[in-house]
Motif scaffolding. Structure first.
Motif, PDB file in Angstrom:
ATOM      1  N   UNK A  36       0.840  -1.205   0.000  1.00 25.26           N
ATOM      2  CA  UNK A  36       0.000   0.000   0.000  1.00 25.26           C
ATOM      3  C   UNK A  36       0.867   1.244   0.000  1.00 25.26           C
ATOM      4  N   UNK A  37       1.923   1.233   0.778  1.00 27.67           N
ATOM      5  CA  UNK A  37       2.838   2.372   0.824  1.00 27.67           C
ATOM      6  C   UNK A  37       3.428   2.655  -0.552  1.00 27.67           C
ATOM      7  N   UNK A  41       2.802   5.903  -3.194  1.00 32.26           N
ATOM      8  CA  UNK A  41       3.982   6.747  -3.423  1.00 32.26           C
ATOM      9  C   UNK A  41       3.875   7.375  -4.815  1.00 32.26           C
ATOM     10  N   UNK A  42       3.202   8.506  -4.874  1.00 32.16           N
ATOM     11  CA  UNK A  42       2.918   9.157  -6.150  1.00 32.16           C
ATOM     12  C   UNK A  42       4.195   9.570  -6.861  1.00 32.16           C
ATOM     13  N   UNK A  43       5.180  10.056  -6.101  1.00 33.29           N
ATOM     14  CA  UNK A  43       6.442  10.475  -6.709  1.00 33.29           C
ATOM     15  C   UNK A  43       7.117   9.294  -7.399  1.00 33.29           C
ATOM     16  N   UNK A  44       7.178   8.151  -6.704  1.00 30.55           N
ATOM     17  CA  UNK A  44       7.773   6.943  -7.283  1.00 30.55           C
ATOM     18  C   UNK A  44       7.037   6.527  -8.539  1.00 30.55           C
ATOM     19  N   UNK A  45       5.710   6.474  -8.464  1.00 28.46           N
ATOM     20  CA  UNK A  45       4.911   6.006  -9.595  1.00 28.46           C
ATOM     21  C   UNK A  45       5.063   6.909 -10.813  1.00 28.46           C
ATOM     22  N   UNK A 309       9.089  19.717   0.459  1.00 30.11           N
ATOM     23  CA  UNK A 309       8.617  18.936  -0.678  1.00 30.11           C
ATOM     24  C   UNK A 309       9.168  17.516  -0.715  1.00 30.11           C
ATOM     25  N   UNK A 310       9.912  17.111   0.304  1.00 30.87           N
ATOM     26  CA  UNK A 310      10.490  15.772   0.293  1.00 30.87           C
ATOM     27  C   UNK A 310       9.364  14.739   0.371  1.00 30.87           C
ATOM     28  N   UNK A 311       9.325  13.770  -0.551  1.00 34.88           N
ATOM     29  CA  UNK A 311       8.254  12.753  -0.531  1.00 34.88           C
ATOM     30  C   UNK A 311       8.404  11.840   0.686  1.00 34.88           C
ATOM     31  N   UNK A 312       7.266  11.457   1.273  1.00 35.61           N
ATOM     32  CA  UNK A 312       7.306  10.504   2.384  1.00 35.61           C
ATOM     33  C   UNK A 312       7.140   9.098   1.841  1.00 35.61           C
ATOM     34  N   UNK A 313       7.955   8.198   2.310  1.00 33.98           N
ATOM     35  CA  UNK A 313       7.801   6.784   1.967  1.00 33.98           C
ATOM     36  C   UNK A 313       8.363   5.940   3.095  1.00 33.98           C
ATOM     37  N   UNK A 314       7.796   4.779   3.256  1.00 38.71           N
ATOM     38  CA  UNK A 314       8.244   3.862   4.297  1.00 38.71           C
ATOM     39  C   UNK A 314       8.887   2.620   3.699  1.00 38.71           C
ATOM     40  N   UNK A 315       8.618   2.348   2.430  1.00 41.07           N
ATOM     41  CA  UNK A 315       9.228   1.177   1.797  1.00 41.07           C
ATOM     42  C   UNK A 315      10.693   1.443   1.469  1.00 41.07           C
ATOM     43  N   UNK A 316      11.050   2.706   1.250  1.00 46.13           N
ATOM     44  CA  UNK A 316      12.439   3.141   1.089  1.00 46.13           C
ATOM     45  C   UNK A 316      12.693   4.242   2.107  1.00 46.13           C
ATOM     46  N   UNK A 317      13.653   4.024   2.973  1.00 45.41           N
ATOM     47  CA  UNK A 317      13.987   5.050   3.966  1.00 45.41           C
ATOM     48  C   UNK A 317      15.447   5.468   3.780  1.00 45.41           C
ATOM     49  N   UNK A 529       0.486  11.985  10.416  1.00 47.33           N
ATOM     50  CA  UNK A 529       0.879  12.817   9.281  1.00 47.33           C
ATOM     51  C   UNK A 529       0.987  11.972   8.020  1.00 47.33           C
ATOM     52  N   UNK A 530       1.631  10.800   8.132  1.00 46.18           N
ATOM     53  CA  UNK A 530       1.874   9.969   6.954  1.00 46.18           C
ATOM     54  C   UNK A 530       1.620   8.484   7.161  1.00 46.18           C
ATOM     55  N   UNK A 531       1.786   7.978   8.372  1.00 48.95           N
ATOM     56  CA  UNK A 531       1.769   6.529   8.580  1.00 48.95           C
ATOM     57  C   UNK A 531       0.464   5.884   8.131  1.00 48.95           C
ATOM     58  N   UNK A 532      -0.630   6.643   8.118  1.00 51.78           N
ATOM     59  CA  UNK A 532      -1.919   6.100   7.692  1.00 51.78           C
ATOM     60  C   UNK A 532      -1.853   5.492   6.295  1.00 51.78           C
ATOM     61  N   UNK A 533      -0.901   5.951   5.465  1.00 55.57           N
ATOM     62  CA  UNK A 533      -0.828   5.498   4.072  1.00 55.57           C
ATOM     63  C   UNK A 533      -0.597   3.990   3.966  1.00 55.57           C
TER      64      UNK A 533
END
Length: 693
Positions: A36-37, A41-45, A309-317, A529-533
């Protein structure tokens, strides 16, 4: 088909035989995955889509058919992007069977089943030819084989095989290349995650201090061989001092043949300030095209411009690596940073010039391995917890209140330093129980290094197996624990301390002191803030229907009810409190574990506007009547409800099945009702939440 699985219950300590579906582990992997993360991740996609379109265009301009090989296809999203971009055919490889099955359904639902072939194999087992998995070699290679460390999921050997066997002589790669960056820093906080630091204990009389030091093998140990992946943007910049600029360590060009052989890369730099080189911060970026105009970066916010503007992601940290030893460096005096890697792992070393102008010999070509055993027993947060002087002072003050000259102490906690405190504060005899041979051996070495081997007796047994001989026929007058156990995942798993206390009831003296005397379960409604994603439905992703993935994750999450609450280190994941913290349940360790369940019902009033993503639960341990240690919320930092969490333990997050948010300004929930039940037979806590309008 149902199978029986033997599992040690982390709360009760009992070994249980549980009847599970044969795909239980698959379900749990899906439920805890980052699918789901990634899909959110719109930036990645967007960057992948741009890179794929550019690659297809380059192939078409050469007058060739665009044949795509997608390794690690997951939902099939990148393969569908490729066909939408004009590719002629796609071979999509997915080794994880449940995921491959879902990918087939998603591809079919989106109308691409005639142009995408899902291959359920590891890419290194795929064959090419008239009778093979692929009819012909591909000329576009699309991959998403990366983890936080870039190469930790086996990207290099997979690329090496694909370049040799699965793609044509001339191929396009998306991504085109990756670059690994590093920054050398000094950080007392991060260094405390890797080394046990000396600490002082004031004696009972207060006249002298005893310094407790790690044993020599621990001091010289290079540490654990694994990376510490982290949301680096949540580490305050005041917690570290940069000693170097950001250094570009090495690149991997995926449009050329890649080697998985061990290699080292050296970059010389001049420190920007003097200090102790302790920690390497590292991240990577990927260029989706040869010109590097389509870039996806993992850099932390203080590097990114603009930072917000830094994208949030949890699959890549980002990565934290620890140098084997502190290396003093001087501002302006040239130093070499070396990045080493094998086929799956990265590590770093510092090389300084000798006074005679020659290079210091580097012996870091082999992956570092823990030699002291401490890194096998204690994880990074545990090191930080043991090095937290303020926390240790709370235990010292509590022990000082309850210990007497004739106290006989028994400690039950994994790899705890409380026995040292108890002895230094004047206990007559101290016993400590260690469940494993590793922890037994480690603590014996620790006590010996501090000349305490005759003062503290280590017992390698489960608490229920203790006998009078183990305790030298003495009755325990003070039973202590932090509590901390390496098998614990959720906060209430450390209630194993209560079961251990119950098991040794016959060895306790009348009116024995239990420390901590009780624990309480607390909770609070929050907006993340972001973890809900990571648990938010994907539905439509970049124009493709991937709702089957939502169903798969939902079914997996519901596969076992006890998994509804998830452990997360919330200091890395900002959230706002929407309700006041509430004590939901208390566990009195002065009494044995009860036979009957403990239940609690009530509601939490919403005091701030926001989206209710879930409830956070944590434990607080009451050492004495006036000394409490929290493993969760430390404070609500401001009027907006921003929270500060304990960095040493994970908190439990219960994501609401449907997000609770205002419908209109006139219709919104005012409270969240809860029902919580602790089952002493299983040690599990069940919970339900619902909104009240």
């Amino acid at each position: 088909m149902k199978v029986f699985c033997g599992r040690a219950n982390p709360t009760t300590g009992a070994v249980e035989w549980v009847e599970e579906d044969e795909n239980y582990d698959y379900h749990q992997e899906i439920a805890r995955s980052s699918y789901a993360d990634m899909l959110h991740d719109k930036d990645r996609n967007e960057k992948y889509y741009q890179g794929i379109r550019a690659a297809v265009q380059r192939v078409k301009e050469r007058g060739e058919r665009a044949i795509v090989l997608d390794i690690g296809t997951g939902t099939g999203l990148l393969s569908m992007m490729a066909l939408t971009a004009g590719a002629d055919y796609c071979y999509a490889i997915e080794v994880f069977k449940p995921m491959a099955d879902v990918a087939k359904k998603i591809v079919e639902k989106n109308g691409f089943s005639d142009q995408i072939k899902i291959i359920n194999k590891h890419s290194t087992e795929v064959t090419v030819g008239s009778d093979g998995d692929m009819q012909c070699q591909a000329n576009i290679l699309i991959t998403e084989l990366f983890d936080t460390e870039l190469i930790g999921e086996g990207a290099l050997p997979s690329y090496e095989h694909a370049h040799t066997h699965l793609v044509q002589e001339r191929w396009e790669a998306v991504p085109h290349r990756a670059t690994v960056y590093a920054q050398v820093v000094e950080s007392k906080r991060m260094w405390s995650w890797n080394k046990l630091l000396p600490f002082s204990v004031q004696s009972e009389s207060g006249n002298c201090e005893k310094s407790i030091v790690p044993f020599s093998e621990m001091e010289s140990c290079p540490g654990a061989p694994c990376v510490h992946d982290i949301q680096l943007s949540q580490v305050a910049q005041c917690d570290f001092t940069p000693l170097s600029e950001v250094l570009s360590m090495f690149r991997v060009d995926f449009s050329k043949v890649v080697s998985s052989s061990p290699a080292s890369h050296t970059v010389q730099f001049k420190p920007v300030t003097s200090g102790k080189a302790q920690v390497i911060l590292s991240w990577w970026d990927i260029d989706m095209d040869p010109a590097g105009t389509i870039k996806c970066t993992m850099e932390p916010h203080w590097i990114h411009h603009p930072p917000q503007d830094v994208p949030w992601r949890d699959h890549w940290m980002q990565c934290v690596y620890f140098l084997p030893d502190e290396e003093p460096v001087l501002q302006g005096e040239a130093v070499k940073l070396m990045a080493h890697h094998d086929d799956y792992c990265l590590w770093f070393s510092i090389q300084k010039n000798r006074s005679d102008g020659s290079d210091q010999e580097d012996v870091s070509l082999q992956r570092p391995i823990c030699r002291c055993e401490a890194h096998m027993l204690w994880n990074r947060p545990r090191f930080g917890e043991l090095n937290d002087q303020q926390r240790m002072d709370q235990y010292r003050r509590a022990l000082k209140e309850v210990l007497k000259a004739d106290s006989v102490c028994l400690c039950v906690s994994d790899g705890s330093l409380l026995p040292v405190l108890a002895h230094c504060l004047g206990a007559e005899q101290v016993f400590t129980v260690e469940n494993s041979a590793v922890s037994h051996h480690l603590m014996e070495k620790m006590f010996k290094a501090n000349h305490l081997e005759d003062a503290i007796k280590v017992i390698e047994k489960r608490p229920e197996l203790l006998n009078s001989d183990d305790l030298e026929n003495k009755k325990v007058s003070v039973f202590i624990g932090e509590p901390f156990f390496t098998t614990s995942l959720l906060p209430w798993h450390n209630l194993y301390f209560w079961y251990a206390r119950t098991a040794v009831e016959s060895h306790l003296s009348n009116n024995a002191t239990i420390l901590p005397q009780s624990a309480s379960l607390h909770m609070m409604v929050v907006e993340f803030k972001d973890l809900w994603r990571i648990r938010s439905p994907c539905g439509n992703c970049e124009g493709f229907d991937v709702s089957l993935m939502d169903e798969m994750v939902k079914n997996s999450l519901n596969f076992r009810e006890s998994q509804e609450a998830e452990p997360h280190p919330l200091w890395e994941y900002p959230c706002r409190s929407l309700s006041a913290p509430k004590e939901a349940m208390i566990f009195d360790f002065r009494q044995t574990v009860p036979e009957q369940s403990i239940s609690s019902e009530g509601s939490m009033k919403l005091i701030r506007n926001g989206t209710c993503h879930g409830a956070v639960l944590w434990m607080e341990y009451h050492l004495t009547d006036d000394i409490t240690v929290s493993t969760g919320l430390l404070r609500i930092a401001d009027e907006k409800g921003n929270c500060q969490w304990s960095p040493h333990r994970k908190q439990a997050v219960y994501f609401f099945s449907s997000v609770i948010e205002p419908v209109t300004e006139m219709i919104c929930p005012t409270e969240v009702a809860y029902s919580i039940c602790f089952n002493p037979k299983t040690g599990e806590i069940g919970m339900e939440f619902k909104s009240i309008f």
